[in-house]
Write a protein that holds these residues in place. Sequence first.
Motif, PDB file in Angstrom:
ATOM      1  N   SER A 247       0.861  -1.163   0.000  1.00 11.19           N
ATOM      2  CA  SER A 247       0.000   0.000   0.000  1.00 11.19           C
ATOM      3  C   SER A 247       0.905   1.222   0.000  1.00 11.19           C
ATOM      4  O   SER A 247       2.051   1.144  -0.456  1.00 11.19           O
TER       5      SER A 247
ATOM      6  N   GLN B 257      -0.862   2.287   6.702  1.00  8.68           N
ATOM      7  CA  GLN B 257      -1.116   2.216   5.274  1.00  8.68           C
ATOM      8  C   GLN B 257      -2.458   2.895   4.994  1.00  8.68           C
ATOM      9  O   GLN B 257      -3.087   3.445   5.896  1.00  8.68           O
ATOM     10  N   ARG B 258      -2.873   2.865   3.749  1.00  6.48           N
ATOM     11  CA  ARG B 258      -4.203   3.381   3.423  1.00  6.48           C
ATOM     12  C   ARG B 258      -5.247   2.649   4.255  1.00  6.48           C
ATOM     13  O   ARG B 258      -5.186   1.433   4.431  1.00  6.48           O
ATOM     14  N   PHE B 259      -6.229   3.376   4.765  1.00  5.39           N
ATOM     15  CA  PHE B 259      -7.217   2.764   5.649  1.00  5.39           C
ATOM     16  C   PHE B 259      -8.082   1.738   4.943  1.00  5.39           C
ATOM     17  O   PHE B 259      -8.640   0.848   5.582  1.00  5.39           O
ATOM     18  N   ASN B 260      -8.194   1.855   3.628  1.00  4.84           N
ATOM     19  CA  ASN B 260      -9.021   0.884   2.896  1.00  4.84           C
ATOM     20  C   ASN B 260      -8.208  -0.284   2.371  1.00  4.84           C
ATOM     21  O   ASN B 260      -8.711  -1.087   1.571  1.00  4.84           O
ATOM     22  N   TYR B 261      -6.953  -0.429   2.813  1.00  2.70           N
ATOM     23  CA  TYR B 261      -6.115  -1.521   2.329  1.00  2.70           C
ATOM     24  C   TYR B 261      -6.283  -2.756   3.204  1.00  2.70           C
ATOM     25  O   TYR B 261      -6.236  -2.675   4.437  1.00  2.70           O
ATOM     26  N   THR B 262      -6.450  -3.899   2.559  1.00  6.93           N
ATOM     27  CA  THR B 262      -6.524  -5.184   3.255  1.00  6.93           C
ATOM     28  C   THR B 262      -5.238  -5.957   2.995  1.00  6.93           C
ATOM     29  O   THR B 262      -4.935  -6.274   1.842  1.00  6.93           O
TER      30      THR B 262
ATOM     31  N   GLN C 250     -15.261  -1.954  16.743  1.00  4.16           N
ATOM     32  CA  GLN C 250     -14.956  -3.033  15.813  1.00  4.16           C
ATOM     33  C   GLN C 250     -14.084  -4.124  16.425  1.00  4.16           C
ATOM     34  O   GLN C 250     -14.100  -5.262  15.948  1.00  4.16           O
TER      35      GLN C 250
END
Length: 234
Positions: A24, A107-112, A165
Amino acid sequence: MATAPLNLENPQRPVHVGVILLNSVTEILDVAPVEFFSMLGVSEDFGMPEGMLPPPQVTSQAIDFRIYWVSEAGPPTTMKLTSNIHLVPTDSFETCPPLDIVLIGAQRFNYTPTAAELAFVRKAYEESSAFLTICGGIGAPLLAGLLEGKTATGPRDFLPLMREQAPEVNWVEKRWVRDGKLWTSGSVLNGTDMMRAFGREIWGGRMGGKGGLLERMERVGAWPARDVDFKDEV
């Protein structure tokens, strides 16, 4: 048979420090505090005038840190950092030696993370003597299942969401917090707060006294000593 984690306080061999870079974009200010180890180490030469160099009795306290930048693919594949930085890792997951100190940033928050990345995070955590996360770097070890029952922190503005979460983690609002070998920090520059606290905890007795290498490095580098509970905020 697994090798026992290294005694960082008095290592009898080079200390392997690894920065894990996921596939990422990594926040540069999150991983920049790895420089702390270079400043305590024996390998950096900045061409300082002789009169500014520490005396031999101080430099003799230096530790032989070997720093690795590690990604899934390794070199020559470049990894992206913020501010348009492209970095060539030193190692892949396969070539990286066992790490004594691990650092991971956001990393980017939308990265898995990939399955291989999560597996390497677990392996690095198991083998290490200290596992350090800065800001959103808490995400990968959380997804790797390493935080259950642990006390941890992360970016302040995201703590309510993280509590919702991941209720299995005891989330606290601090600049940094230690739970065993796991060290976590809050947002971005709190990594510098955590690194100073880490250095004091591990090497303060050996080189942290007045005139010691750690004390000198903290003073010359102006590493911050801020309140862990944000009480010094205006």
